[in-house]
Design an enzyme around this catalytic site. Structure first.
Site, PDB file in Angstrom:
ATOM      1  N   HIS A  13      66.944 -35.459  -9.478  1.00 11.50           N
ATOM      2  CA  HIS A  13      67.655 -36.774  -9.358  1.00 11.50           C
ATOM      3  C   HIS A  13      68.029 -37.226 -10.605  1.00 11.50           C
ATOM      4  O   HIS A  13      67.096 -37.718 -11.362  1.00 11.50           O
ATOM      5  CB  HIS A  13      66.660 -37.588  -8.584  1.00 11.50           C
ATOM      6  CG  HIS A  13      67.337 -38.925  -8.211  1.00 11.50           C
ATOM      7  ND1 HIS A  13      67.304 -39.659  -7.068  1.00 11.50           N
ATOM      8  CD2 HIS A  13      68.186 -39.799  -9.190  1.00 11.50           C
ATOM      9  CE1 HIS A  13      67.955 -40.720  -7.248  1.00 11.50           C
ATOM     10  NE2 HIS A  13      68.673 -40.977  -8.379  1.00 11.50           N
ATOM     11  N   HIS A  15      71.183 -39.109 -13.329  1.00 16.75           N
ATOM     12  CA  HIS A  15      72.512 -39.747 -13.358  1.00 16.75           C
ATOM     13  C   HIS A  15      73.029 -39.546 -15.032  1.00 16.75           C
ATOM     14  O   HIS A  15      72.225 -39.880 -15.871  1.00 16.75           O
ATOM     15  CB  HIS A  15      72.583 -41.415 -13.770  1.00 16.75           C
ATOM     16  CG  HIS A  15      72.070 -41.664 -12.280  1.00 16.75           C
ATOM     17  ND1 HIS A  15      72.742 -42.203 -11.050  1.00 16.75           N
ATOM     18  CD2 HIS A  15      70.560 -42.001 -11.516  1.00 16.75           C
ATOM     19  CE1 HIS A  15      72.173 -42.626 -10.100  1.00 16.75           C
ATOM     20  NE2 HIS A  15      70.858 -42.511 -10.380  1.00 16.75           N
ATOM     21  N   LYS A  99      74.754 -38.135  -0.895  1.00 14.58           N
ATOM     22  CA  LYS A  99      73.885 -39.246  -1.043  1.00 14.58           C
ATOM     23  C   LYS A  99      73.973 -40.547  -0.435  1.00 14.58           C
ATOM     24  O   LYS A  99      75.215 -41.226  -0.462  1.00 14.58           O
ATOM     25  CB  LYS A  99      73.745 -39.437  -2.391  1.00 14.58           C
ATOM     26  CG  LYS A  99      72.952 -40.816  -3.294  1.00 14.58           C
ATOM     27  CD  LYS A  99      71.458 -40.442  -3.278  1.00 14.58           C
ATOM     28  CE  LYS A  99      70.689 -41.702  -3.684  1.00 14.58           C
ATOM     29  NZ  LYS A  99      70.697 -41.819  -5.075  1.00 14.58           N
ATOM     30  N   HIS A 136      68.792 -43.422  -1.112  1.00 14.31           N
ATOM     31  CA  HIS A 136      68.247 -44.590  -1.722  1.00 14.31           C
ATOM     32  C   HIS A 136      67.473 -45.355  -0.716  1.00 14.31           C
ATOM     33  O   HIS A 136      68.503 -46.162   0.076  1.00 14.31           O
ATOM     34  CB  HIS A 136      69.289 -45.302  -2.494  1.00 14.31           C
ATOM     35  CG  HIS A 136      68.819 -46.430  -3.161  1.00 14.31           C
ATOM     36  ND1 HIS A 136      68.664 -46.380  -4.667  1.00 14.31           N
ATOM     37  CD2 HIS A 136      68.112 -47.524  -2.809  1.00 14.31           C
ATOM     38  CE1 HIS A 136      68.260 -47.682  -5.205  1.00 14.31           C
ATOM     39  NE2 HIS A 136      68.104 -48.255  -4.111  1.00 14.31           N
ATOM     40  N   HIS A 174      63.327 -41.203  -5.497  1.00 10.21           N
ATOM     41  CA  HIS A 174      62.558 -42.217  -6.129  1.00 10.21           C
ATOM     42  C   HIS A 174      61.587 -43.209  -5.198  1.00 10.21           C
ATOM     43  O   HIS A 174      61.585 -44.391  -5.244  1.00 10.21           O
ATOM     44  CB  HIS A 174      63.198 -42.967  -7.059  1.00 10.21           C
ATOM     45  CG  HIS A 174      64.529 -43.616  -6.517  1.00 10.21           C
ATOM     46  ND1 HIS A 174      64.589 -44.144  -5.283  1.00 10.21           N
ATOM     47  CD2 HIS A 174      66.064 -43.540  -6.787  1.00 10.21           C
ATOM     48  CE1 HIS A 174      65.812 -44.510  -4.950  1.00 10.21           C
ATOM     49  NE2 HIS A 174      66.687 -44.138  -5.963  1.00 10.21           N
ATOM     50  N   ASP A 247      65.634 -39.653 -12.040  1.00  7.64           N
ATOM     51  CA  ASP A 247      66.208 -40.995 -12.026  1.00  7.64           C
ATOM     52  C   ASP A 247      66.656 -41.480 -13.307  1.00  7.64           C
ATOM     53  O   ASP A 247      66.955 -42.688 -13.250  1.00  7.64           O
ATOM     54  CB  ASP A 247      65.794 -42.015 -10.972  1.00  7.64           C
ATOM     55  CG  ASP A 247      66.765 -42.940 -10.428  1.00  7.64           C
ATOM     56  OD1 ASP A 247      68.044 -42.786 -10.299  1.00  7.64           O
ATOM     57  OD2 ASP A 247      66.286 -44.105 -10.167  1.00  7.64           O
TER      58      ASP A 247
HETATM   59  O1  DOR Z   1      67.514 -48.325 -11.563  1.00  7.73           O
HETATM   60  C1  DOR Z   1      68.729 -47.453 -11.006  1.00  7.73           C
HETATM   61  N1  DOR Z   1      69.730 -47.149 -11.521  1.00  7.73           N
HETATM   62  N2  DOR Z   1      68.578 -47.007  -9.629  1.00  7.73           N
HETATM   63  C2  DOR Z   1      69.480 -46.536  -9.101  1.00  7.73           C
HETATM   64  O2  DOR Z   1      69.561 -46.338  -7.863  1.00  7.73           O
HETATM   65  C3  DOR Z   1      70.747 -46.489  -9.763  1.00  7.73           C
HETATM   66  C4  DOR Z   1      70.650 -46.297 -11.026  1.00  7.73           C
HETATM   67  C5  DOR Z   1      71.857 -46.217 -11.895  1.00  7.73           C
HETATM   68  O3  DOR Z   1      72.785 -45.384 -11.546  1.00  7.73           O
HETATM   69  O4  DOR Z   1      71.957 -46.720 -13.048  1.00  7.73           O
HETATM   70 ZN    ZN Z   2      69.311 -42.677  -8.821  1.00  7.06          ZN
END
Ligand code: DOR
Ligand code: ZN
Length: 344
Positions: A13, A15, A99, A136, A174, A247
């Protein structure tokens, strides 16, 4: 010196964004991990196979050639995603999953799903083609307390999904509560969960005691200590339903240190070192390899990695910032000491 050698981990997971941010963060992950599940919540989101193909190319171009790293792509579910879109995703070997963001739940979720039941034909296609659904898991109703959102999602939405689609592979992403741990443990082997370093390391006091600490603010929000303890127990138990998903969600420092700060902790700079910290504290370093390197690959029906990595027990100081072009990114544990270090 104490060392720990394990199979190279994956991040299930992650980003990584685009542009300058991507160029900084992807190499932190590629240094440590062989693969990562790349979240599709860009602006606009990655909703189809063509967009995922181009995003994967951009990620590969941003990755330094010394690393052997594979980004695993995910498509963002919207109210418009059709069973035909699912069939196309199932046929594209570089796409691993869809997702589900309930609309309004988190960063860039405005195009997410507003009516889950209306999407059941599409979800039925995921079950039919065996494409995993990553969730999520938070309700978004304005009158629901933010600390109850995950529990209520499980009670009202996830239970129904599980009953309606018993063969659908689901990752509850998460997880942050004992409720989620209990649900996943008692569910079939089609249901698994990722756990982040911040939810293993901290409870909600980290955000709120001694001043507001925006770098601990993420979604789902940190919970009370009883929940953190349940997460540590699940992660270090050797139960294959729980695996590594950071995450890691980078935002520029000034967008977090802000009157309306963004949600997300930046942890990818020290993925395996942060988890090693947790497993060491729990006297469970022998369980780290399964959690970090085996169970996620097994759930996604992908081969386990061949390479190994070695960690050394040695103190090192986390930088106060990382550079993103001319701007700054503040990591989780900025300026603090970590006790395990990846040997290069
Ligand atoms: O804290 C988070 N940031 N939770 C999420 O679900 C998305 C993520 C983000 O993309 O910044
Ligand atoms: Zn995430």
């Amino acid at each position: 010196m104490q060392t720990l050698t394990i199979t190279q981990p994956d991040d299930w997971h992650l980003h990584v964004r685009t542009g300058d941010m991507l160029k900084t963060v992807i190499n932190h992950t590629a240094r440590q991990c062989a693969r990562a599940i790349i979240m599709p919540n860009l602006q606009p989101p990655v909703t189809n196979v063509e967009q995922a193909f181009h995003y994967q190319q951009e990620i590969q171009q941003a990755t330094e050639s010394q690393y052997d790293f594979t980004p695993l792509m995910v498509l963002y579910l919207t109210n418009e995603t059709s069973p035909e879109d699912v069939k196309k995703a199932a046929e594209a070997d570089f796409v691993q999953a869809f997702k589900l963001y309930p609309a309004g739940a988190t960063t860039n979720s405005a195009q997410g799903v507003t009516d889950l039941q209306a999407l059941f034909p599409t979800i039925a296609a995921m079950e039919k083609y065996d494409v995993p659904l990553l969730i999520h898991g938070e309700v978004t109703d304005a009158d629901i307390d933010i600390f109850d959102r995950e529990r209520l999602f499980i009670e009202t939405k996830l239970s129904l999904l599980q009953k309606t689609f018993p063969n659908l592979r689901i990752v509850l992403e998460h997880v942050t509560t004992k409720d989620a741990v209990d649900f996943v443990m008692s569910a079939s082997d089609k249901i698994a969960a990722t756990i982040t370093p911040q939810h293993l390391l901290y409870n909600r006091n980290a955000i709120l005691v001694g001043g507001i600490k925006p770098h601990y603010y993420c979604l789902p929000i940190l919970k009370r200590e009883t929940h953190r303890l349940a997460l540590v127990e699940a992660a270090t138990s050797g139960n294959s339903k729980f695996f590594l998903g950071t995450d890691s969600a980078p935002h520029l420092s000034h967008l977090k240190e802000n009157s309306c700060g963004c949600a997300g902790c930046y942890s990818a700079y020290a993925t395996i070192e942060l988890y090693a910290e947790v497993f060491d504290q729990a006297n469970s370093l022998d369980k780290l390899e399964g959690f970090a390197s085996f169970y996620g690959a097994d759930f996604y029906q992908l081969p386990r990695n061949n390479k190994i990595i070695t960690l050394e027990k040695i103190d090192w100081q986390v930088p106060a910032h990382y550079a993103v072009a001319e701007q700054q990114l503040t990591p989780l544990k900025a300026g603090e000491t970590l006790h395990w270090k990846l040997k290069v």
